[in-house]
Design a protein around this motif. Structure first.
Motif, mmCIF file in Angstrom:
data_model
loop_
_atom_site.group_PDB
_atom_site.id
_atom_site.type_symbol
_atom_site.label_atom_id
_atom_site.label_comp_id
_atom_site.label_asym_id
_atom_site.label_seq_id
_atom_site.Cartn_x
_atom_site.Cartn_y
_atom_site.Cartn_z
ATOM 1 N N GLY A 39 6.589 10.038 -3.007
ATOM 2 C CA GLY A 39 6.425 9.873 -4.445
ATOM 3 C C GLY A 39 6.911 8.531 -4.946
ATOM 4 N N PHE A 40 7.354 7.672 -4.038
ATOM 5 C CA PHE A 40 7.899 6.381 -4.437
ATOM 6 C C PHE A 40 6.783 5.459 -4.921
ATOM 7 C CE2 PHE A 40 9.741 2.136 -3.300
ATOM 8 C CZ PHE A 40 10.780 2.168 -4.224
ATOM 9 N N MET A 41 7.049 4.744 -6.021
ATOM 10 C CA MET A 41 6.095 3.813 -6.614
ATOM 11 C C MET A 41 4.778 4.516 -6.917
ATOM 12 S SD MET A 41 6.864 0.300 -4.481
ATOM 13 C CE MET A 41 5.880 -0.696 -5.608
ATOM 14 N N ASP A 42 4.897 5.678 -7.583
ATOM 15 C CA ASP A 42 3.736 6.474 -7.993
ATOM 16 C C ASP A 42 2.874 6.877 -6.805
ATOM 17 O OD1 ASP A 42 4.470 6.355 -10.664
ATOM 18 O OD2 ASP A 42 3.371 4.485 -11.000
ATOM 19 N N GLY A 43 3.497 7.141 -5.667
ATOM 20 C CA GLY A 43 2.767 7.605 -4.503
ATOM 21 C C GLY A 43 2.098 6.521 -3.700
ATOM 22 N N ALA A 44 2.386 5.263 -3.974
ATOM 23 C CA ALA A 44 1.723 4.154 -3.266
ATOM 24 C C ALA A 44 2.347 3.873 -1.911
ATOM 25 C CB ALA A 44 1.757 2.888 -4.123
ATOM 26 N N VAL A 45 3.481 4.469 -1.613
ATOM 27 C CA VAL A 45 4.204 4.175 -0.377
ATOM 28 C C VAL A 45 4.155 5.385 0.546
ATOM 29 C CG1 VAL A 45 6.434 3.586 0.625
ATOM 30 C CG2 VAL A 45 5.699 2.506 -1.508
ATOM 31 N N SER A 46 3.863 5.140 1.810
ATOM 32 C CA SER A 46 3.896 6.168 2.847
ATOM 33 C C SER A 46 4.865 5.750 3.946
ATOM 34 C CB SER A 46 2.508 6.376 3.467
ATOM 35 O OG SER A 46 1.589 6.852 2.524
ATOM 36 N N ILE A 47 5.419 6.744 4.601
ATOM 37 C CA ILE A 47 6.199 6.493 5.809
ATOM 38 C C ILE A 47 5.436 7.089 6.983
ATOM 39 C CG2 ILE A 47 8.410 6.376 4.620
ATOM 40 C CD1 ILE A 47 8.953 9.236 5.542
ATOM 41 N N VAL A 48 5.489 6.405 8.124
ATOM 42 C CA VAL A 48 4.666 6.798 9.273
ATOM 43 C C VAL A 48 5.519 6.790 10.539
ATOM 44 C CG1 VAL A 48 2.588 6.308 10.607
ATOM 45 C CG2 VAL A 48 2.646 5.774 8.161
ATOM 46 N N PRO A 49 6.082 7.923 10.932
ATOM 47 C CA PRO A 49 6.719 7.990 12.243
ATOM 48 C C PRO A 49 5.645 8.024 13.337
ATOM 49 C CG PRO A 49 6.829 10.122 11.142
ATOM 50 C CD PRO A 49 6.244 9.163 10.156
ATOM 51 N N ILE A 64 8.932 3.711 13.304
ATOM 52 C CA ILE A 64 8.526 4.162 11.977
ATOM 53 C C ILE A 64 7.851 3.010 11.253
ATOM 54 C CG2 ILE A 64 10.702 3.569 10.837
ATOM 55 C CD1 ILE A 64 10.358 6.247 9.270
ATOM 56 N N GLY A 65 6.873 3.366 10.461
ATOM 57 C CA GLY A 65 6.134 2.353 9.715
ATOM 58 C C GLY A 65 6.159 2.634 8.226
ATOM 59 N N ILE A 66 5.830 1.624 7.469
ATOM 60 C CA ILE A 66 5.724 1.719 6.016
ATOM 61 C C ILE A 66 4.326 1.256 5.631
ATOM 62 C CG2 ILE A 66 6.603 0.908 3.802
ATOM 63 C CD1 ILE A 66 9.300 0.487 5.111
ATOM 64 N N ARG A 67 3.686 2.024 4.760
ATOM 65 C CA ARG A 67 2.368 1.657 4.266
ATOM 66 C C ARG A 67 2.439 1.519 2.750
ATOM 67 N NH1 ARG A 67 2.544 1.645 8.951
ATOM 68 N NH2 ARG A 67 1.183 2.689 10.470
ATOM 69 N N TYR A 68 1.901 0.416 2.251
ATOM 70 C CA TYR A 68 1.748 0.241 0.807
ATOM 71 C C TYR A 68 0.257 0.294 0.512
ATOM 72 C CZ TYR A 68 1.887 -1.632 -3.908
ATOM 73 O OH TYR A 68 1.737 -1.788 -5.260
ATOM 74 N N HIS A 69 -0.161 1.341 -0.204
ATOM 75 C CA HIS A 69 -1.579 1.593 -0.426
ATOM 76 C C HIS A 69 -2.078 0.795 -1.634
ATOM 77 C CE1 HIS A 69 -1.767 4.974 2.462
ATOM 78 N NE2 HIS A 69 -0.498 5.129 2.111
ATOM 79 N N THR A 70 -3.113 0.007 -1.400
ATOM 80 C CA THR A 70 -3.747 -0.784 -2.445
ATOM 81 C C THR A 70 -5.180 -0.304 -2.627
ATOM 82 O OG1 THR A 70 -4.610 -2.494 -0.956
ATOM 83 C CG2 THR A 70 -2.329 -2.740 -1.719
#
Length: 741
Positions: free
Chosen positions: A669-679, A703-709
């Motif tokens: 839910g961080f940054m209005d759901g724009a952020v994902s974590i990826v193990p 682990i990875g971080i995704r910022y969805h645009t």
């Protein structure tokens, strides 16, 4: 009946007698009393001593006989003398001592008989008045009884008063919609009762509008305000809305005007307008279905169809709504030709080549909009306008013909681009390019590019023609010279290659993509060396025919959450070194699968197999061997760092490759759901033989971080090698656009 005029002497006693007569008889006598003035009736003794005068009574000499004067038919009075005895009026004291059970004496002036107390009084019924209409109450009307409480906030509560016969099935959608529009929720009242009251008025109006949107036209909304005091404690002011939805109105008649003129298409088109008599009156659905009907007409050949604004007539007596949608089909058409207002820049013939329709095909709005997107995707135009031009009207059952006239304005055609970056295992890198996207019309691009970096240098020229024989078919001719200094090998290479391909793009993802090419390569290479061990350079002349095919059922090119992909790369090659020729085939197969587990979790898996049969490892140039490791392979390890080691202890590549990857893409839910974590966890092995042996399989996790645009996720992965070699770094960092696979 005749009226009678009664004359009484002008003395007080007869005024009392008249009162007693009227009271005793229980009726008002139809008489006219002729009396003197008030001063003549009251004697001086009564004025001086009223109480004493009243106790004296009436002297006997003042007892008189009244005269009854009957009225003649013409209204004149006739004097008739009737004897009458009027008793002395009782005093006030005597009146209080009267026995209520004593019957009254007969009164000669009262001719109506006394009713018998033992006999019921019969009242004749009135004749019915047919002009009077009485309200008929619905005795079986259900009474709201159940309460469904929805607490929107500390200041706002909704209470739904419904019953079994008048349920509110759209309640959840209604509450969610109201919450997003509520003035009380949106604004801060500062604990002010006045502000909250004003906001409540707005919300009450909003509730009434929303109820009508959902078909409740006789709903009731009642608000109650809390003063915030409870148990001697002070709380914030609050508002509660009690809602009685009532009965949901339904559709009565549905009038689609001239839609029946579509003949054989009527049944199909009518089914696209999914509103029938008896359905609930949902205003949102009206908007949706009007749009669906317009789309269906446009997809069925009605190029100039007009669907007007809907009209809804609410009848409260029937509790129904009658819907009228003005529809004018205006005839059926097929495609003619595509014309261009800039034929030297992009001709109509070229536009027809990239269109998904041919002349004579049934007109469809989606095909017209697809052509617009294809023109936009060329990058050569900034604005596009497409107009329908009727070239022949419909005749009976024969459709008319419509041409598409395309007007365009040019976009900037020359671009200078550059980038600076760094990657683990790839080093620092600067890249620059200049291109002219329409140097050879139509869509003939010429590009010059160069790379300067710690591990790679390149200079090359490229010619590319897009949409060469059809949509997304690309012909590319490329010539470049490069020097590559990888951890696995060092190579100085000159390459000329040509490729014809049909590939997926961001705008048009293909279920099937392919390419076929030809490569001519001259390269001088050696495996990685150390200062102590210098390996010799070998010269290779290589001719290859690389082939590629992919089946893609995923739902997104850069961020899929369902479907699968299957891809194969096969490159038959001939290599000549030291006067000897070798024939082999470089083969690689990839498969990936995507599955959404919950609303915020997607599982993704990938497997890759590669093998090179036909020649020994030393007959294959180091740059043509198979490697593993890096951001698109086994994360946690350096680029091409996994594989058999040479005499210098560096990865030397192999003839077989196996990779496995698994990751969970979890939206937060961080940054209005724009952020994902990826193990994630990866595994890979490279062997010298052409069949896998798994002698030295490597594992990596992280682990990875995704910022969805809007154009795709930006990926940052942190990987750790689980069974590293001494030369492997403790952590690998990888940055790219799109998911890892």
């Amino acid at each position: 009946m005749a009226r009678a005029s009664i004359k009484f002497p002008d003395t007080p006693v007869y005024r009392s007698t008249l009162f007693l007569l009227a009271s005793a008889g229980g009726m008002m006598l139809p008489a006219v009393v002729h009396a003197q003035s008030l001063e003549d009736l009251i004697p001086d003794s009564a004025v001086a001593n009223p109480d004493g005068w009243a106790q004296q009574g009436v002297p006997s000499d003042q007892q008189v006989t009244p005269s009854i004067v009957p009225a003649t038919p013409d209204g004149a009075a006739a004097d008739v003398t009737v004897p009458a005895q009027v008793p002395n009026p009782p005093s006030v004291d005597n009146l209080t001592e009267l026995d209520q059970e004593t019957p009254l004496d007969n009164m000669p002036l009262v001719t109506v008989e006394w009713p018998d107390e033992n006999e019921p009084v019969m009242i004749a019924p009135l004749a019915p008045d047919t002009d009077i209409q009485f309200v008929e109450l619905e005795r079986n009307s259900p009474t709201p009884r159940s309460r469904d409480i929805e607490k929107i906030s500390n200041e706002l509560t909704l209470a739904f008063l419904t019953n079994d016969k008048e349920a509110f099935p759209e309640k959840n959608a209604f509450v969610s919609r109201f919450k997003s529009l509520s003035t009380i929720v949106d604004l801060d009242d500062g604990d002010s009762v006045g502000k909250l009251a004003a906001q409540a008025n707005k919300d009450e109006e909003m509730l009434q509008r929303l109820l009508r949107i959902y078909g409740y036209y006789n709903a009731q909304v009642m608000s109650t305000a809390g003063d915030g005091a409870a148990g001697g404690q002070t709380a914030d002011p609050s508002v509660r809305f009690n809602i009685i939805p009532g009965k949901q109105y339904v559709y009565g008649t549905i009038d689609l005007a001239q839609l029946e003129q579509t003949g054989s298409d009527y049944k199909t088109l009518r089914s696209k307008f999914a509103i029938e008599p008896g359905d609930p009156v949902l205003q949102d659905k009206i908007v949706d279905e009007v749009a669906n009907l317009g789309t269906a007409l446009g997809e069925s050949g009605y190029a100039f169809a007009d669907v007007g604004a809907p009209e809804l007539l609410i009848d409260h007596e029937r509790e129904q709504g009658d819907l009228t949608v003005p529809v004018e089909p205006k005839g059926k058409y097929v495609f003619g030709h595509v014309t261009s207002d800039m034929p030297d820049f992009m001709s109509g013939t070229h536009l027809e080549k990239i269109a998904r329709f041919n002349a004579g095909d049934l007109y469809q709005t989606s095909d017209q909009e697809d052509l617009r997107s294809a023109i936009q995707a060329t990058g050569l135009v900034s604005t596009i306008d497409i107009k329908k031009v009727e070239t022949s009207p419909p005749q009976g059952d024969q459709p008319g013909t419509v041409d598409l006239a395309v007007s365009m304005t040019k976009a900037p055609l020359r671009t200078v681009a550059g980038s600076i970056g760094y990657g683990t295992g790839e080093g620092a890198r600067i890249e620059a390019s200049w291109e002219h996207r329409n140097l050879f019309p139509p869509e003939g691009m010429f590009k010059v590019r160069g790379i300067g970096g710690t591990q790679e240098q390149l200079l090359g020229v490229t010619f590319r023609r897009n949409n060469v024989t059809g949509r997304d078919r690309i012909l590319t001719l490329d010539a470049y010279a490069t020097t590559v200094n990888r951890d696995a090998y060092y190579a100085r290479t000159a390459t000329i290659q040509g490729t014809f391909e049909r590939v997926s793009t961001i705008l048009f993802q293909k279920k099937f993509s392919y390419s076929i090419g030809l490569q001519l390569i001259g390269t001088q290479e050696r495996e990685s060396s150390t200062d102590e061990i210098k390996l010799p350079r070998e010269t290779y002349y290589i001719a290859a025919v690389p082939l590629y095919g992919q089946m893609d059922t995923s739902n997104d090119l850069l961020d899929p959450d369902r479907g699968f992909r299957l891809a194969a790369r096969i490159s038959p090659e001939v290599s000549r070194t030291h006067g000897a020729q070798s024939f082999y085939s470089r083969n690689q197969f990839d498969a990936s699968y995507y599955k959404r587990i919950t609303g915020s979790v997607v599982l993704a898996g990938r497997v890759r197999f590669g093998f090179i049969p036909g020649a020994s490892l030393d007959k294959i140039a180091p740059s043509r061997r198979l490697y593993a490791g890096g951001g698109g392979s086994v994360r946690g390890y350096g680029y091409q760092a996994i594989g058999p080691r040479n005499a210098a202890g560096e990865a030397a590549g192999g003839r077989s490759l196996t990779e496995l990857s698994m990751e969970a893409r979890i939206r937060t839910g961080f940054m209005d759901g724009a952020v994902s974590i990826v193990p994630f966890i990866d595994a890979g092995a490279v062997d010298r033989s052409s069949t896998p042996e798994f002698d030295d399989i490597k594992f990596g996790a992280g682990i990875g971080i995704r910022y969805h645009t809007s154009f795709g996720p930006i990926r940052v992965d942190f990987g750790v090698p689980l069974n590293p070699e001494p030369s492997d770094a403790p952590v690998g960092v990888y940055v790219a656009l799109g998911q890892a696979f």
